[in-house]
Motif scaffolding. Structure first.
Motif, short mmCIF file in Angstrom:
data_model
loop_
_atom_site.label_atom_id
_atom_site.label_comp_id
_atom_site.label_asym_id
_atom_site.label_seq_id
_atom_site.Cartn_x
_atom_site.Cartn_y
_atom_site.Cartn_z
N ASP A 114 33.60 -34.63 -20.38
CA ASP A 114 33.41 -35.25 -18.52
C ASP A 114 33.41 -36.43 -18.46
O ASP A 114 31.90 -35.95 -18.00
N THR A 115 34.28 -37.49 -17.96
CA THR A 115 33.70 -38.25 -17.70
C THR A 115 34.08 -39.30 -16.31
O THR A 115 35.15 -38.59 -15.53
N GLU A 116 33.55 -39.49 -15.36
CA GLU A 116 33.02 -39.96 -13.58
C GLU A 116 33.13 -41.22 -14.25
O GLU A 116 32.05 -41.92 -14.43
N VAL A 117 33.68 -41.83 -12.97
CA VAL A 117 33.50 -43.65 -13.20
C VAL A 117 33.35 -44.23 -12.43
O VAL A 117 34.40 -43.70 -11.25
N ILE A 119 33.40 -47.82 -10.05
CA ILE A 119 32.88 -49.17 -9.73
C ILE A 119 32.94 -49.75 -8.32
O ILE A 119 33.03 -49.36 -7.61
N ASN A 120 31.88 -50.65 -8.50
CA ASN A 120 30.33 -51.28 -7.42
C ASN A 120 30.25 -49.70 -6.44
O ASN A 120 30.66 -49.84 -4.79
N GLY A 121 30.07 -48.93 -7.27
CA GLY A 121 29.73 -47.70 -6.53
C GLY A 121 30.90 -47.19 -5.87
O GLY A 121 29.85 -45.71 -5.12
N LYS A 122 31.35 -47.01 -6.46
CA LYS A 122 32.98 -46.41 -5.56
C LYS A 122 33.42 -45.99 -6.77
O LYS A 122 34.23 -46.44 -7.62
N LEU A 123 34.20 -44.26 -6.46
CA LEU A 123 34.74 -43.27 -7.82
C LEU A 123 36.03 -43.59 -7.72
O LEU A 123 36.64 -44.80 -6.68
N ALA A 124 35.65 -44.58 -9.09
CA ALA A 124 37.34 -44.91 -9.38
C ALA A 124 38.55 -43.42 -9.99
O ALA A 124 39.79 -44.12 -9.28
N GLY A 125 38.27 -42.51 -10.08
CA GLY A 125 39.18 -41.06 -9.37
C GLY A 125 38.56 -40.10 -9.90
O GLY A 125 37.89 -39.63 -9.85
N LYS A 126 39.89 -38.83 -10.35
CA LYS A 126 38.72 -37.63 -10.22
C LYS A 126 38.18 -38.00 -12.39
O LYS A 126 38.40 -38.56 -13.05
N ILE A 127 37.22 -36.82 -12.19
CA ILE A 127 36.58 -37.03 -13.99
C ILE A 127 37.66 -36.81 -14.32
O ILE A 127 38.58 -35.95 -14.36
N HIS A 128 37.52 -37.28 -15.74
CA HIS A 128 38.70 -36.76 -16.57
C HIS A 128 37.99 -36.17 -17.96
O HIS A 128 36.80 -35.68 -17.80
N GLN A 129 38.56 -34.63 -18.19
CA GLN A 129 38.34 -33.94 -18.81
C GLN A 129 39.26 -34.12 -20.35
O GLN A 129 40.51 -34.17 -19.97
#
Length: 938
Positions: A114-117, A119-129
């Motif tokens: 499970d990968t949370e990304v 950028i500059n402190g803001k979520l890039a999108g939904k966690i990828h599973q």
């Protein structure tokens, strides 16, 4: 842009051919390295386990366990034993200012799990599973252009989704954590080509689907097929962008194309250009091949209208020091090793591979089964639907991929099956491994000739996606000859996939670098963890060679003609080359020196699936040589296999060895107690009066402790009498046995030269009853052995059902105590059965000595192989007592899942039945002649 990133950026652009004078190209900037051999350090924090609780650095891409973080787990571990740590990554990167008006994505090729990304402190999108799949985020609005940016990634190796853990991590392989495939930025113009899908058939028909992003004023897409060196092929063609649609379909027919097949992997590329009002906006190209794949129910699988037999293997993406992180060099090496074994197919077990592996399969010619993960459990439909799309859309244009596999061994979600056709323009068929599905019977590890109205005897295409499960030295090449001949001759058999390519032995950074195969779970490869070649490697190479020579005896009437069969599917043998050589083998103690003569032979015109003849233009004195070798080489210069035939028989070699100067003294004998003392030249032999057994050997340098024989390997021995007689200056000592004894008679003959001969008559343990082995044994201290030099087939040991892959020659190997698949690995193994013995010099820490035979088809048994801690009876064939044996029958070896007798005729026990209309045991016995040279100074 830093110099390092600028270099990687330019290399990728050139390699993908995305430079164009008019249209904008996709720009790539790697944030990680490009593979396990080219990494970039990121900041890293591990939450639990080894080296946890503090910020440090880690190479990316990698699996963190291999760098000392977290906890190692095999997929069979209980839930409470599993490491569930998370990895926190940070990386600072710059973005060019001129990317400000472009669409910028961050792309992850694979991350466990499970990968949370951010950028500059803001979520890039939904966690990828899902670990093995490419995913991306549009981060255009999150970037600081022309400035530094912060990437933060949190990776949980244990997924929050239960079905993902069951599909990917409750499995028969090592499970890891981390960003294990590359991470990069992808910049395109705001109106761009998102992705393309190509269907290029063998007849030149080409259909393409071009998927667009933010169409805006875009109104047309053009396409131009090109060679890989950028020469146009055919005319360009185009399609209109329909209002409100994000997909353009294009069609053309290209003349005079070269098709892709595993024997001729011809590749092209097609360049797509997006236009807006006549101006090129974005350009993208992709490699592809013209080829057609078709499954014909109740018949077979066809590539370009040719029925194919898959000579395949299962492959994990794995290396002992990097886990699942890989690189293109490793992919090339893997495919070349497979092709060295004459394989033409590989199954991606049990997840999609790196794209560079598929690129290599495209280029070098390997058919691929691309697999959605799901070892014994399937993804749920929501997650699985997304991952099918990610896999298929990433891999769709690879001509090497001929079938999709929807999970493994009950890891099949039927709801996902229609999605493959939705995303695959080529509409490849879907396979369910170990399940009768879609007209294919893919069950794993079925026995030879298995089935009653099913499988081998049914009406579906027989296509085992796993068979001959390797374990230690069992399976793989053992039993393959029988299976392959069955598959070759069964019209509905499509070949299959051996389990498995390599031992999955991981370097344990938490155990001082120990290589761990999790007991008996993972030492099941054809090659070792670091790709050490086992005996099965060479057996497979032999069995799967597309050039098959008839297995004949070379006699004085041989005229140089050999029958040859073409088991290629697309290649005429006239495209191959052939060479031959004749060799005189050296004999022990300098009795004959090595000599060789060689030449080439004209390649015959033999179509695939047909037989013909090859003519060797050999010298007139060819019969004075000992061995004939013929090598077949393919059109790319790769050796397919070298076949060897003995010309000289063992009795001919013995005649030379026995032609020694006598010392002029007759052999003498004296009696002492229960022994006979024989003086033959400078050698003193002690023979037991009550059994005829050799008790002691002494030469001028001292004692040679080769004693205790001949002892019958199996069966009752009833000693009856012993007689001696002199014949000239030679002494004969004959031991006779009772009527019910399985040893019938043996005679020692001692010569004035010091040589000894042993003539043996014996029968199996029981008539008309299967048995494992037959022969005679001697004792010799294993701790004294340094090595062996011998003339016979080698250098690898053999089993009854793995006689292939060994060559007639003089071989040399040092002593080792290797357990196949258990580190430390030293191959070839020293211990075991060795085929077609002529002579052997046992190299000792004290005194070397030579044994030989004038009998054909004798096996030399060297000690008993050590066993692993976890013994599988199926892969631990029996050995007789004693240390060094001379055998005329040996056992077969099984697999992890099958006894040897279920693997075909050569896996069955031995049988010897010869009553006849007479009652003379001499006519009904097995006969063997052995010779011994115990002279000093060898």
């Amino acid at each position: 842009m830093s110099p390092v990133f600028q270099k990687k950026f330019l290399i990728l652009l050139f390699s993908l051919g995305w430079f164009c004078a008019d249209a904008q190209q996709t720009q790539i900037k790697y944030l990680s390295g490009t593979g396990s051999d080219d990494t970039v350090d990121w900041e890293f924090f591990c939450t639990e386990g080894n080296k946890s609780g503090e910020w440090t650095t880690i190479p990316v891409p990698s699996n963190w366990e291999l760098f000392g973080f977290g906890k190692y787990n095999y997929g069979h571990a209980k839930d409470e034993e599993r490491g569930k740590e998370e990895g926190l990554y940070k990386y600072n990167f710059d973005v060019p200012n001129d990317w400000k008006n472009m669409q910028v994505k961050i792309v992850f090729e694979g991350s466990m799990t499970d990968t949370e990304v951010k950028i500059n402190g803001k979520l890039a999108g939904k966690i990828h599973q899902g670990a093995y799949y490419r995913f991306d985020y549009d981060i255009s609005r999150l970037l600081n252009y022309g400035k530094s940016n912060l990437l933060e990634v949190r990776v949980a190796k244990h997924s929050a989704n239960t079905s993902i853990n069951k599909a990917e991590r409750h499995a028969d392989y090592w499970i890891f954590g981390g960003i294990f495939r590359p991470v990069y930025l992808e910049a395109k113009p705001t109106q761009n080509i998102r992705r393309v899908a190509v269907d290029a058939q063998a007849n030149g028909t080409l259909n393409a689907e071009v998927f667009l992003h933010n169409i805006g004023r875009a109104d047309q897409v053009t396409a131009q097929v090109m060679t890989l060196d950028n020469k146009p092929v055919g005319e360009s063609f185009s399609g209109k962008v329909s209002k409100g649609s994000d997909k353009v379909s294009l069609q053309s027919v290209i003349d005079d194309i070269k098709t892709w097949n595993p024997e001729d992997p011809n590749l092209y590329k097609v360049k797509f250009t997006l236009y807006a009002r006549g101006n090129p906006v974005h350009e993208m190209d992709t490699r592809f091949g013209f080829r057609t794949v078709e499954k014909r129910d109740r018949d077979g699988i066809y590539v370009n209208e040719v029925k194919i037999k898959f000579k395949g293997v299962n492959r994990h993406t794995f290396w002992p020091t990097t886990g699942r992180a890989s690189n293109k060099t490793r992919s090339i090496e893997d495919v070349k090793l497979m092709q060295e074994m004459n394989m033409n197919a590989v199954r991606m077990s049990h997840y999609p591979p790196d794209t560079h592996f598929l690129d290599v399969c495209d280029s070098l010619g390997m058919m691929v089964l691309d697999e959605l993960a799901g070892w014994h459990d399937a993804y749920d439909t929501e997650v699985g639907s997304r991952l099918v799309k990610q896999m298929v859309t990433r891999d769709v244009n690879h001509p090497s991929i001929v079938l999709w596999t929807n999970g493994n061994e009950s890891g099949h979600n039927y709801d996902l099956v229609p999605l493959y056709a939705e995303y695959d323009i080529q509409n490849r068929e879907v396979v369910h491994p170990w399940q009768p599905f879609n007209g294919m019977a893919t069950q794993h590890y079925r026995g030879y000739d298995y089935g009653s109205g099913t499988y081998w005897h049914g009406h579906k295409i027989v296509f085992p996606t796993e068979f001959l499960h390797g374990l230690y030295d069992g399976g793989s090449g053992a039993g393959l000859h029988d299976f392959w001949e069955l598959m070759w001759n069964k019209p509905r058999a499509a070949g299959g996939f051996l389990w498995v390519f390599a031992d999955e032995g991981v370097v344990r950074t938490d155990q001082d670098g120990k290589i761990d195969t999790y007991g008996s779970a993972a030492p099941d490869g054809i090659v070792g963890p670091f790709h050490e070649k086992e005996g099965s490697f060479f057996a497979i190479k032999d069995i799967w060679s597309p050039v098959r020579f008839e297995n004949i005896d070379i006699t004085k009437w041989f005229d140089g003609s050999l029958n040859v069969e073409n088991r290629y599917f697309f290649t005429n043998l006239e495209e191959c080359s052939f060479s031959w050589r004749l060799a005189k083998m050296p004999l022990p103690n300098g009795l004959q020196n090595e000599e060789e003569v060689s030449g080439t032979a004209a390649a015959p015109s033999v179509e695939p699936g047909h037989k013909g003849k090859i003519k060797l233009d050999m010298p007139a004195d060819w019969f004075n040589y000992d061995v004939l070798y013929v090598t077949a080489t393919d059109k790319f210069g790769k050796d397919l296999y070298e076949k060897s035939w003995p010309i000289t028989l063992p009795e001919d070699v013995i005649a030379v060895m026995m032609n020694r100067k006598e010392d002029g003294r007759a052999v003498t004998m004296t009696e002492t107690g229960n022994s006979l003392i024989v003086q033959a030249g400078s050698i003193e032999y002690t023979i037991g009066k009550n059994n005829g057994i050799l008790e002691k050997v002494v030469n001028s340098n001292g004692e040679i402790p080769f004693v205790g024989g001949p002892s019958l390997s199996a069966g009752e021995v009833i000693f009856e009498s012993l007689k001696t007689r002199m014949e000239g200056d030679t002494l004969h000592i004959t031991s006779s046995f009772g009527k019910e004894s399985r040893m019938k008679e043996f005679t020692w003959t001692f010569f004035p030269s010091g040589m000894a001969k042993l003539n043996i008559y014996y029968v199996p343990k029981e008539y008309d009853v299967d048995f494992h082995y037959m022969g005679v044994d001697f004792n010799y201290p294993e701790e004294l052995v340094k090595g062996i030099q011998w003339l016979g087939r080698g250098p690898y040991r053999v089993w009854k059902n793995r006689m292939q892959g060994v060559e007639m020659a003089v071989h040399q190997k040092d002593y080792n105590n290797t357990i196949t698949g258990v580190p430390p690995l030293i191959y070839p193994e020293f211990k075991g059965y060795h085929a077609n013995l002529y002579w052997a010099k046992i190299e000792s820490k004290e005194q070397a000595f030579t044994v030989a035979t004038s009998s054909e088809d004798v096996f030399l048994r060297l000690f008993t192989p050590a066993q692993p801690e976890e013994i599988f009876e199926r892969t631990a064939p029996p050995f007789p007592n004693g240390d060094i044996s001379f055998m005329q029958a040996i056992p077969a070896i099984g697999t992890k899942s099958n006894e040897a007798e279920n693997l075909g005729p050569s896996g069955r026990k031995n049988i010897f039945f010869d009553y006849g209309p007479y009652d003379d045991w001499r006519l009904r016995s097995k006969v063997m002649d052995l010779y011994f040279d115990f002279s000093a100074g060898q």
